[in-house]
Design a protein around this motif. Structure first.
Motif, PDB file in Angstrom:
ATOM      1  N   ASP A 107      69.931  64.607  70.004  1.00 60.46           N
ATOM      2  CA  ASP A 107      71.035  65.115  70.169  1.00 60.46           C
ATOM      3  C   ASP A 107      72.170  64.290  70.309  1.00 60.46           C
ATOM      4  OD1 ASP A 107      71.573  67.214  72.172  1.00 60.46           O
ATOM      5  OD2 ASP A 107      71.897  66.038  73.943  1.00 60.46           O
ATOM      6  N   ARG A 157      64.820  68.485  69.219  1.00 59.08           N
ATOM      7  CA  ARG A 157      64.454  68.850  70.743  1.00 59.08           C
ATOM      8  C   ARG A 157      63.663  69.954  71.487  1.00 59.08           C
ATOM      9  NH1 ARG A 157      71.530  69.186  70.028  1.00 59.08           N
ATOM     10  NH2 ARG A 157      70.791  70.419  68.098  1.00 59.08           N
ATOM     11  N   LYS A 216      66.662  62.334  72.309  1.00 67.26           N
ATOM     12  CA  LYS A 216      67.926  61.718  73.231  1.00 67.26           C
ATOM     13  C   LYS A 216      69.090  61.455  72.042  1.00 67.26           C
ATOM     14  CE  LYS A 216      66.243  60.665  77.564  1.00 67.26           C
ATOM     15  NZ  LYS A 216      66.007  59.379  78.838  1.00 67.26           N
TER      16      LYS A 216
END
Length: 525
Positions: free
Chosen positions: A327, A370, A324
């Motif tokens: 990203d 990711r 996370k």
């Protein structure tokens, strides 16, 4: 076998670091022993202590020169083999190294010259101050180097800047007072004092066995036994403190050292002996002592020590959080300006940015974390487990040698107090044979510290796999072979010079005649 740049770079740095550390402990310990011996000379005026200082100073000088030569190579490797590491954390890591060069190394190198060439050009007190300055410089060098290394183990006082993609200092005082660095410093220098003490003890024992330089040998053994015993006791106490801090800051390292695969009810037992199996994820034929690990590592009866499997599960959660953060970082980087950064991306990075390093563990398996599969995430989580058998056995041999040094030095301390150092030839032979053992213990200590930190360059921040330079494996292999060849030659030179100096023995004292006059007679005149 496929050549791996990361593994070859690690092997090259490990080889040069372990070789360099052959010189460091003796330099640290001999510098202080020289200062003690010369202090006795200045206080008593007895020429034998001046002769001792000069003789052991010759061995110190040989060791110091080769230690400097091997240490310089290590610093160049940060730029050659670990360029991204240097870019990522250079603001923090580079500062202690620069201070070490400016404050400690120049101080030490300057006064080393005065130590060797100032005997007949300085007053006795002035030369004594010079010798203590050499000892101070040696220990300050160790301090700043270990401040840098301690930060790699426990990265405090720094924060990641997503705009520059670098770690930056936010609190240099926190870096300096890092508890891991302070514990490593006192533990390492104490180990150096033990190394030098046993070296002096062994060489002096050889002289007694040969019937040479008995006065110098007995006095040297007395100083080495008393100084070494105090240092060996300090190593154990300070090692306990290091273990306690490992429980707080490097839980996986502690679990691997103990081969603790599963979390146990508190207080955990200590595995005295066993055969860890990474494939079976268990320790065969384990001999355990109840409660001991829990008491040593947590200093309580109720605090649990997490096992490897529990820590791996935590690493999986950290990797998910790190993805996370990764990203969010890509959104921040693509925004172009701070005003254009999406608020959601900023909030996500603030929430999960501390786990960004865990996402980078996936770089071993996939270019974009990711896109990692659950299987790759699980594999990356298990990568956080260092080599359990290596740590398990290295730690136990190191600790066993530490307790041997205490008993060994205590025995010679008692013999020196009773003036019976030359009455037990078998013990003198044991002292000669024991000379390499402190180096073995010191090298194993660094194996525990550095292998236990894998797979991280910086614990929890930068994986080793992400810190290397963009070099070809063949290039790294060629330089590795070159270093091995050069360092082998240096090792032969070192041993030849040291053995020649020991065989030659101390020079006849050349103190001015006035210094040989008893103090009472001088006062009468």
């Amino acid at each position: 076998m496929e050549l791996n740049v990361v593994d070859l770079s690690r092997l090259q740095f490990a080889m040069t670091a372990l070789y360099h550390f052959l010189f460091v402990p003796l330099t640290l310990g001999l510098s202080v022993l020289l200062a003690i011996m010369e202090t006795v000379y200045v206080m008593t005026g007895r020429p034998i202590w001046r002769q001792m200082t000069k003789f052991w100073g010759t061995l110190f000088g040989i060791n110091f020169v080769l230690g400097v030569a091997t240490g310089i190579v290590m610093e160049f490797q940060f730029g050659m083999n670990w360029s991204y590491y240097s870019h990522y954390v250079g603001d923090i890591f580079g500062a202690p190294l620069a201070i070490e060069g400016l404050m400690a190394f120049f101080l030490e190198a300057t006064f080393v010259g005065l130590f060797f060439f100032g005997w007949d050009r300085m007053t006795k007190v002035g030369h004594l101050v010079t010798t203590w300055a050499v000892a101070l410089g040696s220990n300050l060098s160790a301090l700043w180097i270990l401040v840098a290394n301690g930060w790699m183990q426990n990265p405090v006082g720094a924060a990641f800047n997503p705009q520059t993609m670098r770690m930056e200092v936010v609190d240099f005082f926190a870096v300096l007072t890092n508890p891991v660095a302070q514990a490593k410093f006192v533990h390492t220098v104490s180990a150096g004092y033990v190394t030098a003490s046993i070296f002096v003890l062994g060489v002096s024992a050889w002289y007694l066995l040969k019937g040479r330089h008995a006065d110098l040998a007995k006095r040297s053994m007395t100083v080495a036994a008393s100084f070494g015993l105090a240092s060996a006791l300090s190593v154990v106490v300070l090692g306990d403190e290091s273990g306690y801090l490992t429980t707080e800051h490097q839980k996986m390292k502690l679990a691997a050292i103990e081969a603790m695969w599963e979390t146990e009810p508190a207080p955990a037992g200590f595995t005295l002996f066993g055969f860890p199996s990474e494939s079976a994820r268990e320790t065969h034929y384990a001999v355990r002592i109840p409660w001991v690990l829990g008491l040593i590592a947590t200093r309580s009866l109720t605090q649990q020590i997490p096992g490897i499997e529990e820590l791996v599960a935590g690493a999986e959660r950290n990797i998910a959080s790190g993805i996370k953060a990764f990203d969010a970082l890509q959104q921040i980087r693509s925004a172009g300006s701070s005003q254009a950064i999406p608020p959601a991306a900023r909030q996500a990075f603030e929430a999960d940015g501390h786990n960004l390093g865990y996402a980078l563990l996936l770089k071993r398996y996939v270019d974009d974390p990711r896109q990692a599969t659950p299987a790759q995430i699980k594999a990356a989580a298990w990568d956080t487990v260092p080599s359990v058998p290596t740590l398990f056995w290295s730690f136990r041999v190191m600790v066993g040698l530490g307790f041997f040094f205490i008993a060994f030095l205590a025995l010679f301390f008692v013999l020196s107090a009773r003036r019976r150092l030359d009455r037990y030839p078998l013990l003198l032979r044991l002292a000669v044979l024991a000379i390499p053992l402190p180096w073995l213990a010191a090298e194993l200590g660094w194996v525990v510290a550095e292998v236990g930190r894998q797979p991280w360059n910086i614990e929890g921040v930068l994986p080793t796999v992400a810190g290397v330079s963009s070099l070809g494996a063949t290039t790294v292999l060629a330089t590795l072979v070159g270093f091995v060849a050069i360092y082998t030659v240096l090792f032969v030179i070192e041993m030849s010079l040291m053995l020649r100096a020991v065989r030659k023995g101390p020079e006849p004292d050349d103190a001015p005649e006035a210094e040989l006059i008893p103090q009472a007679f001088a006062a009468a005149e």
